[in-house]
Design a protein around this motif. Structure first.
Motif, PDB file in Angstrom:
ATOM      1  N   PRO A   1       2.531   5.823  -6.782  1.00 40.23           N
ATOM      2  CA  PRO A   1       2.504   7.083  -6.027  1.00 40.23           C
ATOM      3  C   PRO A   1       1.768   8.246  -6.702  1.00 40.23           C
ATOM      4  O   PRO A   1       1.337   9.153  -5.993  1.00 40.23           O
TER       5      PRO A   1
ATOM      6  N   ARG B   1      -3.125  14.238  -9.114  1.00 35.90           N
ATOM      7  CA  ARG B   1      -3.015  15.690  -9.274  1.00 35.90           C
ATOM      8  C   ARG B   1      -3.180  16.113 -10.709  1.00 35.90           C
ATOM      9  O   ARG B   1      -3.019  15.332 -11.634  1.00 35.90           O
TER      10      ARG B   1
ATOM     11  N   SER C   1       0.818  -1.203   0.000  1.00 37.76           N
ATOM     12  CA  SER C   1       0.000   0.000   0.000  1.00 37.76           C
ATOM     13  C   SER C   1       0.853   1.254   0.000  1.00 37.76           C
ATOM     14  O   SER C   1       1.591   1.541   0.930  1.00 37.76           O
ATOM     15  N   ILE C   2       0.739   1.956  -1.083  1.00 32.92           N
ATOM     16  CA  ILE C   2       1.473   3.197  -1.300  1.00 32.92           C
ATOM     17  C   ILE C   2       0.426   4.292  -1.237  1.00 32.92           C
ATOM     18  O   ILE C   2      -0.721   4.079  -1.625  1.00 32.92           O
ATOM     19  N   ASN C   3       0.800   5.468  -0.762  1.00 29.49           N
ATOM     20  CA  ASN C   3      -0.127   6.589  -0.805  1.00 29.49           C
ATOM     21  C   ASN C   3      -0.218   7.110  -2.245  1.00 29.49           C
ATOM     22  O   ASN C   3       0.782   7.521  -2.820  1.00 29.49           O
ATOM     23  N   THR C   4      -1.419   7.043  -2.835  1.00 29.40           N
ATOM     24  CA  THR C   4      -1.584   7.439  -4.238  1.00 29.40           C
ATOM     25  C   THR C   4      -2.131   8.856  -4.333  1.00 29.40           C
ATOM     26  O   THR C   4      -3.235   9.130  -3.864  1.00 29.40           O
ATOM     27  N   GLU C   5      -1.339   9.719  -4.951  1.00 34.43           N
ATOM     28  CA  GLU C   5      -1.749  11.113  -5.107  1.00 34.43           C
ATOM     29  C   GLU C   5      -2.325  11.288  -6.522  1.00 34.43           C
ATOM     30  O   GLU C   5      -1.760  10.800  -7.488  1.00 34.43           O
TER      31      GLU C   5
ATOM     32  N   ASP D   1      -5.359   2.656  -6.831  1.00 35.85           N
ATOM     33  CA  ASP D   1      -5.195   3.271  -5.512  1.00 35.85           C
ATOM     34  C   ASP D   1      -4.360   2.338  -4.619  1.00 35.85           C
ATOM     35  O   ASP D   1      -4.685   1.157  -4.483  1.00 35.85           O
ATOM     36  N   GLY D   2      -3.293   2.882  -4.062  1.00 34.78           N
ATOM     37  CA  GLY D   2      -2.431   2.084  -3.180  1.00 34.78           C
ATOM     38  C   GLY D   2      -1.337   1.324  -3.912  1.00 34.78           C
ATOM     39  O   GLY D   2      -0.514   0.662  -3.285  1.00 34.78           O
ATOM     40  N   ARG D   3      -1.330   1.408  -5.248  1.00 36.87           N
ATOM     41  CA  ARG D   3      -0.370   0.617  -6.027  1.00 36.87           C
ATOM     42  C   ARG D   3       0.712   1.437  -6.702  1.00 36.87           C
ATOM     43  O   ARG D   3       1.680   0.891  -7.222  1.00 36.87           O
TER      44      ARG D   3
END
Ligand code: TXA
Ligand code: MG
Length: 341
Positions: free
Chosen positions: A166, A8, A2-6, A162-164
């Motif tokens: 950055p 933008r 789980s990576i924080n997915t930004e 999401d979570g996969r």
């Protein structure tokens, strides 16, 4: 994982951040004119292998390498065949991938053991800006979980990724909606591996010769058949529902759906038909208009999932011109269940 997915906006700052991540060997999802892709530096094997993990993609399915133009090909291909030059002059930048002999600098992870590499020159300003800002040719498959319909907007990418990874750059809706045409110029005859916005007829006109159509495009290959383009052998683009393509007129379609009312079916139909069918429907484009169908087909397949449909009957598009690309995606979404009415 789980990576924080930004997510933008694909403005100057977003593009600078994407370029930084690519140079650091990280993944970035971004828009192209066809569908959204997941990019990694094509010369960095470790970065490229993260793509396979994020997507759950089989290792034997090679990736396409994206560059801004022919000036970036040095080291990525070992030769630019004459046919590739003709195709680049006619269609690049644009929704075309040309399979060429592989050069020494492409990470082995991109090519799944093949001695060829797919090269694409996207026209989308965000994809081009990221290549320019990073200096990286990037490998990028479509930004869906393996087996799911390709995403044509940032929200659909987020749903799958999401979570996969950055960063997702949001550049709005994609223009074409189906992935690039894939053509090989390695071997005796040019061969179409995947139909797209650039049609068979377009390719033949530019090359001045006949282009072979890979069998896997329009039919299911027998078990164990050797495929020259591995992506063609997988069940693909599939919603959770059991989809069946019904090949016939609207009247025949409606009669079939009515006769199967007990299955509680939904329909994937052409624009304007939903109200005549009397069951839950998703419309995927105007009848006979391949460009309109191509633009909406993947979003429509995802909409079926969102409705939670279990049994879906789909109107069959034509099989030539731009509709060939739509038919090719739909028979995979239907796991090759096609009924001739
Ligand atoms: O429009 C597109 O092409 C999008 C955007 C992101 O550029 N990318 C895309 O990539 O659709 P992907 O990985 O989802 O599909 C690539 C297809 C697969 O069917 C793969 O098997 C085939 O191209 N392919 C890639 N390299 C190949 C090679 N060297 N030989 C034969 N087929 C190849
Ligand atoms: Mg794909």
């Amino acid at each position: 994982m789980s990576i924080n997915t930004e997510v933008r906006s694909a403005d100057a700052e977003g593009i600078a951040r994407a370029a930084e991540l690519l140079r650091q060997g990280e993944l970035v999802a971004l828009p192209t004119e066809t569908v959204y892709g997941i990019a990694a530096d094509a010369r960095n094997g470790e970065a490229v292998s993260k793509i396979f993990v994020a997507k759950g993609r089989p290792q034997d399915n090679p990736l396409i390498v994206h560059v801004t133009g022919p000036e970036m090909l040095h080291g990525l291909v070992s030769e630019v065949p004459e046919r590739a030059q003709l195709l680049m002059a006619a269609f690049c930048p644009g929704p075309l991938t040309i399979i060429m002999p592989r050069g020494p600098e492409v990470a082995a992870e991109c090519c799944a053991g093949l001695d060829t590499v797919g090269i694409r020159m996207p026209s989308h300003p965000v994809a081009r800006a990221v290549i320019e800002a990073s200096g990286c040719a990037f490998a990028a498959p479509s930004a869906n979980l393996s087996g799911k319909p390709s995403p044509t907007n940032a929200q659909d990418v987020f749903t799958d990724m999401d979570g996969r990874l950055p960063l997702i750059l949001d550049g709005g809706e994609c223009d074409w909606g189906v992935e690039s045409t894939v053509v090989s110029v390695v071997g005796e005859k040019p061969t179409l591996f995947r139909p797209g916005h650039i049609t068979l007829e377009d390719l033949e006109r530019a090359l001045g010769e006949e282009v072979e159509v890979s069998k896997a495009i329009l039919e299911k290959l027998p078990e164990g058949a050797v495929v020259r383009s591995p992506g063609m052998k997988y069940k693909h683009y599939a919603p959770k529902a059991d989809v069946t393509l019904l090949d016939g007129t609207f009247e025949q379609f409606k009669a079939y759906v009515d006769a199967h009312a007990a299955e509680d079916p939904s329909c994937l139909c052409f624009t304007g038909e939903a109200e005549k069918l009397g069951v839950p429907c998703v419309e995927y484009g105007r009848e006979g208009d391949g460009a309109d169908q191509a633009k909406h087909i993947f979003r429509s397949l995802r909409a079926l999932d969102e409705q939670g449909d279990a049994v879906v009957y789909a109107r069959c598009p034509q099989k030539d011109g731009l509709s060939m690309a739509v038919y090719n995606r739909l028979i995979r979404a239907a796991a090759f269940r096609v009924i001739k009415l």
